[in-house]
Structure formats: C-alpha cells, structure tokens
Design an enzyme around this catalytic site. Sequence first.
Site, short mmCIF file in Angstrom:
data_model
loop_
_atom_site.label_atom_id
_atom_site.label_comp_id
_atom_site.label_asym_id
_atom_site.label_seq_id
_atom_site.Cartn_x
_atom_site.Cartn_y
_atom_site.Cartn_z
N THR A 14 0.82 -1.22 0.00
CA THR A 14 0.00 0.00 0.00
C THR A 14 0.85 1.26 0.00
O THR A 14 0.48 2.27 -0.59
CB THR A 14 -0.92 0.00 1.25
N ASP A 56 1.51 -6.16 -4.49
CA ASP A 56 0.72 -6.35 -3.26
C ASP A 56 1.35 -7.56 -2.57
O ASP A 56 1.56 -8.60 -3.20
CB ASP A 56 -0.74 -6.63 -3.65
N SER A 57 1.63 -7.45 -1.28
CA SER A 57 2.38 -8.53 -0.63
C SER A 57 1.57 -9.81 -0.47
O SER A 57 2.12 -10.86 -0.14
CB SER A 57 2.94 -8.07 0.72
N THR A 88 1.82 -4.66 4.13
CA THR A 88 1.65 -5.06 5.53
C THR A 88 1.08 -6.48 5.67
O THR A 88 1.30 -7.13 6.68
CB THR A 88 0.71 -4.09 6.27
N ASP A 89 0.35 -6.94 4.63
CA ASP A 89 -0.36 -8.22 4.79
C ASP A 89 0.56 -9.40 5.10
O ASP A 89 0.23 -10.24 5.93
CB ASP A 89 -1.17 -8.53 3.52
N1 ASP Z 1 -2.49 -5.52 0.48
C1 ASP Z 1 -1.43 -4.66 0.91
C2 ASP Z 1 -0.14 -5.46 0.89
O1 ASP Z 1 0.11 -6.22 1.76
C3 ASP Z 1 -1.72 -4.13 2.26
C4 ASP Z 1 -0.73 -3.12 2.79
O2 ASP Z 1 0.36 -2.95 2.30
O3 ASP Z 1 -1.07 -2.47 3.80
O4 ASP Z 1 0.62 -5.30 -0.03
#
Ligand code: ASP
Length: 339
Positions: A14, A56-57, A88-89
């Site tokens: 994100t 996207d992770s 973050t995921d």
């Molecule tokens: N879907 C995003 C990811 O993990 C969520 C984030 O980065 O907050 O890439």
Amino acid sequence: MTQKKILIIHTGGTFVMESNEKGLLTPGNYALEYISERIKPLFDAEIAQEQLFNLDSSLFRPSHWVKIAEHIAKNYDLYDGFVVIHGTDTMAYTASALSFMLKNLGKPVVMTGAQLPLIDRRSDAFMNLVDAMEVAINSDLNEVVLLFNHTVFRGNRAKKKDAWDFDAFYSPNYNALIKLGIGMESKKHRFLPKPAEKFEIDTRLMEQVVIIPFFPGIDFSTFSVMVRNKKVRGIVIEAYGSGNIPSDNPGLEELFKDAAENCVPIAVCSQSPIGKVNLRLYDVASKAEFYGLISAVDMTREATLVKMMVALGRYSDINEIKKFMMKNCAGEKENENVG
Ligand code: ASP
C-alpha cells in the site's frame, strides 16, 4: 564522522499504491522520485534506492523472500543498514524468513510499510519511512526488525493485528525493541547481540508445509491423504489455548500415525497469540508428546510456519528438523523448550 550508507529496497505494498480507474488500490510508480525529493534531503546519510518488485504482498511466495535475502547479501558490505518497504499483509512472514536466512546479521534490516499510500494526505507512509531511516542510521541493531507506528518490533515476533488502525502491528510475546517519540528510546537489553561469526546467507527452504487451524468438527482425513501422497512435508497445527488438541479424535490419531510413518514433522502453535504452548498441561494434549509433536512454545504462527519450511530445506533427518525447530535461532522464541 563518515556518513552512513543506507539502501532502501522497494518491494511494493500500500505504501506505494494509488487508485486505478476502478477506484481500487494498485501499485504506483511515484515512490522512488518522491523519496529522492522529499525524504533523502532530511538525512545526513548516503541513501540509495532499488526496486526489487512492486507487488501487493499477498502475492508474495517464498521465492520473493529468497530474492530479498539475496539482494541484501549481495549489498551487505556496501551499506551500513537496509530499509525494506513491504506490504503489511505478509510483512511478518517475510520478516521471519529474512531473520532465518540472513545468518549472523551485524547490521539493521528495517522493514516497514503503510496503511495509506504515500500520496494520500493522511498517509502514515512518510512517518514510517522517516522512522525506519532513523533506526537504520542511528540504532545498534543487528537484526531484522519491523517498524510501524513509531514502534520497532523484532521481525520474527511481529504480527499484523489491525487492518484499519495506523497502530497495525504488535509482538505479543516479546516487548518492542525501540519506541520513537520526541526521541528514540532503545531497550538495548532486548536487542540481539552483535554476532561473533561472519555474516552468511542460507536461503534453503521447502514450501510443502500446511497450517491446520483446529475447530470443533474438523475433518482430518484430507490432511492424512496429503501426507500419504507426499504433498505435505511438514505440518503446523494451530491448536487451542495452551496447545490443546482433540486427542480422542480417531481421525487426528490417524493423521499423527501417517505423519510419523512418512517422517513429516508436526509443530504445535496456538490460536491465542499471547502466551505459550505447553503440551504437558492438559490431558487432551498427551498424545502430542506420544507422537513426538514439537511445541512452538511462544513463537507466532508466522515464525513457526516459515521456520518449518527452513528446517525442511536445511535438514532431511527428522531429529535434526526437530532440534532446529526447538532451538532459538534468531530470537524467535524463548530459550528453553518447556514442552
Ligand atoms: N495488500 C497490501 C499489501 O500487503 C496491504 C498493505 O500494504 O497495507 O501489499
């Protein structure tokens, strides 16, 4: 004093996203320029950036962990610290993997991300990156950490706890290493010591691991089939509370027997993130010991899963795998294995 050299490695998330024509968040291409113009000048340090991926992770696989580890190893002697920008995921999984792959790490590897994209006016990305740079430049860390919301956690102890709040991570069984307020408060007694041996990288792993989250009524037969067909080489059980499992379930006992016959190690972690597994507390868990299950003690599910993959990649002998799982390798668990 000579200027410190820091490498920022971009992997996506994100942090670097923007809305597409459907109004959905997707990786953007503005972050490197933004950082060069607005964040680099804030530091008296030599800062380089490289984009390894922009994903996207949730799309990450173990091969992505390996590429990040290899990139850090390739640049290890050239920099004093590394900042990894990551979604973050799955950041807690990558942090765990890097902590096992980068052996005898003698520099900080600071992972960070954001809940809102850098270009959003309310974004947490700017502050998270500034904090991460501060920590990479001015801390004595010799480990992989995860920085979020002004707090530094040991990477292999961290978990994403909130999909909404800026305070998105915590490390339930190990207190934070650093808190950033108007100053930087380091809890140095919690840091890993400087390694005596030379840095090395070991990226071996085996992906064929499953997590089985227990729930009342679970049917274990599918997992037995997977074990017998050699589709699964390691199992992580997510048990109840302090490691309790429905021992009198014939399907479960069948699974334990199949696993033992096929040399498939089973580690037990808990659905309750706070506290530790103790397989010698309740009678229902007694079969765990009988079948040689491994207690994850206070490891997170993320660290347990990744460690199992690494153990299977490094060792073929089941006893060696168990020994590795029970050892505290990178600060991921408490020292003593209390069962
Ligand atoms: N879907 C995003 C990811 O993990 C969520 C984030 O980065 O907050 O890439």
